[in-house]
Scaffold this motif. Structure first.
Motif, PDB file in Angstrom:
ATOM      1  N   THR A 213      41.113  16.596 107.868  1.00 56.11           N
ATOM      2  CA  THR A 213      42.160  17.466 108.014  1.00 56.11           C
ATOM      3  C   THR A 213      42.356  18.459 106.527  1.00 56.11           C
ATOM      4  O   THR A 213      41.986  17.727 105.679  1.00 56.11           O
TER       5      THR A 213
ATOM      6  N   ILE B  56      53.520  28.642 106.352  1.00 57.51           N
ATOM      7  CA  ILE B  56      54.096  27.868 105.055  1.00 57.51           C
ATOM      8  C   ILE B  56      55.607  28.382 104.881  1.00 57.51           C
ATOM      9  O   ILE B  56      56.262  27.852 103.789  1.00 57.51           O
TER      10      ILE B  56
ATOM     11  N   VAL C 159      47.156  21.960 103.160  1.00 53.71           N
ATOM     12  CA  VAL C 159      47.394  23.570 102.744  1.00 53.71           C
ATOM     13  C   VAL C 159      48.635  23.398 101.966  1.00 53.71           C
ATOM     14  O   VAL C 159      49.645  22.637 102.113  1.00 53.71           O
TER      15      VAL C 159
ATOM     16  N   HIS D 246      51.751  33.159 105.612  1.00 54.62           N
ATOM     17  CA  HIS D 246      50.811  32.168 106.013  1.00 54.62           C
ATOM     18  C   HIS D 246      49.922  31.729 104.522  1.00 54.62           C
ATOM     19  O   HIS D 246      49.736  32.671 103.907  1.00 54.62           O
TER      20      HIS D 246
ATOM     21  N   ASP E  22      45.921  30.011 104.298  1.00 58.59           N
ATOM     22  CA  ASP E  22      44.674  29.526 104.752  1.00 58.59           C
ATOM     23  C   ASP E  22      44.990  29.114 106.550  1.00 58.59           C
ATOM     24  O   ASP E  22      44.546  27.953 107.082  1.00 58.59           O
TER      25      ASP E  22
ATOM     26  N   ASN F  34      57.194  32.573 114.319  1.00 56.99           N
ATOM     27  CA  ASN F  34      55.981  32.754 113.800  1.00 56.99           C
ATOM     28  C   ASN F  34      55.261  34.063 113.898  1.00 56.99           C
ATOM     29  O   ASN F  34      54.208  34.254 114.288  1.00 56.99           O
TER      30      ASN F  34
ATOM     31  N   GLN G  54      47.648  28.900 108.052  1.00 56.75           N
ATOM     32  CA  GLN G  54      49.038  27.934 108.356  1.00 56.75           C
ATOM     33  C   GLN G  54      50.213  28.358 107.987  1.00 56.75           C
ATOM     34  O   GLN G  54      50.573  29.113 107.027  1.00 56.75           O
TER      35      GLN G  54
END
Length: 138
Positions: free
Chosen positions: A3, A114, A6, A108, A110, A71, A112
């Protein structure tokens, strides 16, 4: 199974976003409110130009929240809530401050999610442009 952790949106990141959004809005001569939320929807930063319309504080926050929850940039969602759109009832179905007007963008890192950034006070297209300019600074 690996995993990747981030780095979350930090207070320094939020300040970078606010300053860049403010710079873009100031260059255009548009007084705005700017809201930065972390991935949990918590307020990280807020700034309202004293000349900005009062409601812009609420709209910037609602745009950021909407971009975070879905998102997606709020500019991309406007048509979805029109009377014939698939999300037509979404703005009134939930007891949450969703606002389907351009000016909110997810943040975002990487790949992901955030956090999110929202701007209010200019025309929707202006708010969206200022938000995109701020993302470039991050």
């Amino acid at each position: 199974m690996s995993t990747t952790t981030v780095t979350p949106l930090t207070a320094a990141d939020a300040e970078t976003l606010v300053l860049a959004a403010r710079r873009a809005a100031d260059e255009a001569g548009v007084p705005v409110s700017i809201t930065v939320l972390d991935a949990g929807g918590n307020l990280l930063a807020f700034r309202r130009d004293e000349r900005a319309v009062l409601i812009s504080g609420e709209t910037s926050t609602a745009k950021a929240y909407t971009a975070l929850q879905l998102n997606a940039p709020t500019a991309d969602l406007v048509d979805l809530v029109k009377p014939d759109g698939p999300f037509h009832s979404l703005p009134t179905a939930l007891d949450k401050p969703l606002l389907f007007i351009a000016g909110g963008v997810p943040v975002h890192r990487d790949g992901q999610l955030i956090g999110a950034l929202g701007l209010g006070g200019g025309a929707p297209e202006q708010d969206h442009g200022f938000a995109r300019a701020a993302l470039q600074a991050l």
